[in-house]
Design a protein around this motif. Sequence first.
Motif, PDB file in Angstrom:
ATOM      1  N   HIS A   1       5.339   1.651 -12.285  1.00  0.00           N
ATOM      2  CA  HIS A   1       4.240   2.417 -12.709  1.00  0.00           C
ATOM      3  C   HIS A   1       5.030   3.154 -13.999  1.00  0.00           C
ATOM      4  O   HIS A   1       6.128   3.482 -13.614  1.00  0.00           O
TER       5      HIS A   1
ATOM      6  N   SER B   1       0.745  -1.201   0.210  1.00  0.00           N
ATOM      7  CA  SER B   1      -0.093  -0.055  -0.115  1.00  0.00           C
ATOM      8  C   SER B   1       0.857   1.192   0.067  1.00  0.00           C
ATOM      9  O   SER B   1       1.543   1.585   1.025  1.00  0.00           O
ATOM     10  N   PRO B   2       0.909   1.839  -1.057  1.00  0.00           N
ATOM     11  CA  PRO B   2       1.715   3.234  -1.028  1.00  0.00           C
ATOM     12  C   PRO B   2       1.656   4.161   0.055  1.00  0.00           C
ATOM     13  O   PRO B   2       0.572   4.437   0.405  1.00  0.00           O
TER      14      PRO B   2
ATOM     15  N   GLN C   1      -0.947   7.098  -0.073  1.00  0.00           N
ATOM     16  CA  GLN C   1      -1.900   6.354  -1.200  1.00  0.00           C
ATOM     17  C   GLN C   1      -1.204   7.225  -2.583  1.00  0.00           C
ATOM     18  O   GLN C   1      -1.898   7.231  -3.452  1.00  0.00           O
ATOM     19  N   CYS C   2       0.062   7.321  -2.514  1.00  0.00           N
ATOM     20  CA  CYS C   2       0.701   7.961  -3.767  1.00  0.00           C
ATOM     21  C   CYS C   2       1.876   6.773  -4.252  1.00  0.00           C
ATOM     22  O   CYS C   2       2.700   6.513  -3.440  1.00  0.00           O
ATOM     23  N   TRP C   3       1.661   6.546  -5.578  1.00  0.00           N
ATOM     24  CA  TRP C   3       2.687   5.510  -6.027  1.00  0.00           C
ATOM     25  C   TRP C   3       3.791   6.384  -6.587  1.00  0.00           C
ATOM     26  O   TRP C   3       3.428   7.158  -7.601  1.00  0.00           O
ATOM     27  N   THR C   4       4.971   6.352  -6.155  1.00  0.00           N
ATOM     28  CA  THR C   4       6.063   7.292  -6.876  1.00  0.00           C
ATOM     29  C   THR C   4       6.695   6.154  -7.750  1.00  0.00           C
ATOM     30  O   THR C   4       6.860   4.910  -7.720  1.00  0.00           O
TER      31      THR C   4
ATOM     32  N   VAL D   1      -4.558  -3.806  -8.906  1.00  0.00           N
ATOM     33  CA  VAL D   1      -4.514  -2.059  -8.395  1.00  0.00           C
ATOM     34  C   VAL D   1      -5.852  -1.847  -7.847  1.00  0.00           C
ATOM     35  O   VAL D   1      -6.824  -2.151  -8.421  1.00  0.00           O
TER      36      VAL D   1
ATOM     37  N   SER E   1      -3.641  -0.104  -3.143  1.00  0.00           N
ATOM     38  CA  SER E   1      -2.697  -1.142  -3.061  1.00  0.00           C
ATOM     39  C   SER E   1      -2.338  -1.513  -4.524  1.00  0.00           C
ATOM     40  O   SER E   1      -3.199  -1.452  -5.418  1.00  0.00           O
ATOM     41  N   ILE E   2      -1.320  -2.112  -4.484  1.00  0.00           N
ATOM     42  CA  ILE E   2      -0.763  -2.844  -5.666  1.00  0.00           C
ATOM     43  C   ILE E   2      -0.387  -4.332  -5.247  1.00  0.00           C
ATOM     44  O   ILE E   2       0.333  -4.544  -4.272  1.00  0.00           O
TER      45      ILE E   2
ATOM     46  N   ASP F   1       8.912   3.606  -6.403  1.00  0.00           N
ATOM     47  CA  ASP F   1       8.209   2.481  -5.788  1.00  0.00           C
ATOM     48  C   ASP F   1       8.057   1.351  -6.597  1.00  0.00           C
ATOM     49  O   ASP F   1       7.546   1.242  -7.496  1.00  0.00           O
TER      50      ASP F   1
END
Length: 149
Positions: A128, A25-26, A29-32, A55, A140-141, A35
């Motif tokens: 990503h 879970s980023p 809630q932000c996936w950089t 996702v 989440s991913i 990551d």
Amino acid sequence: MRLLILALLLMSISACEEPFEASFSPANQCWTISDTLTMVDYMDNAGQCAPQISVVFLQEYAYTNLQMKLLYQGPDDISGEYDFQSSLITPTGDWLLESNGGRYPLLLQIKDPLELPQPGRYTFSLIHNMREDVICNIASIGMRIPKTE
């Protein structure tokens, strides 16, 4: 549209299967872009595998699509990559995914399985591949490698 139907079918099929082998879970809630979701799996046999990616988006996700890249490395310098792209929201702002309590789950499976020419230890990494370095409103991913018979 085909991808959406496939994703919905896979979600219904996978509901009773084992959980995702790797997930995160980023933060915030932000996936950089830095990551990376990574998992190592030992393939007992040479052949094909079709990784599955999950996702979960939040209502406020700001883009109409998601682009990801799956990288893999194996024994004897075996390596490759696979690009995912999925449309999520129409130009008018309507989700193409079914809401599940304000969350929008997406399940993707590689369309053309990866060729793994020999058994051994393989590392799979998911990032990503969007234009922006940070994409937010991702709950989440997850990733799993279904075992073939």
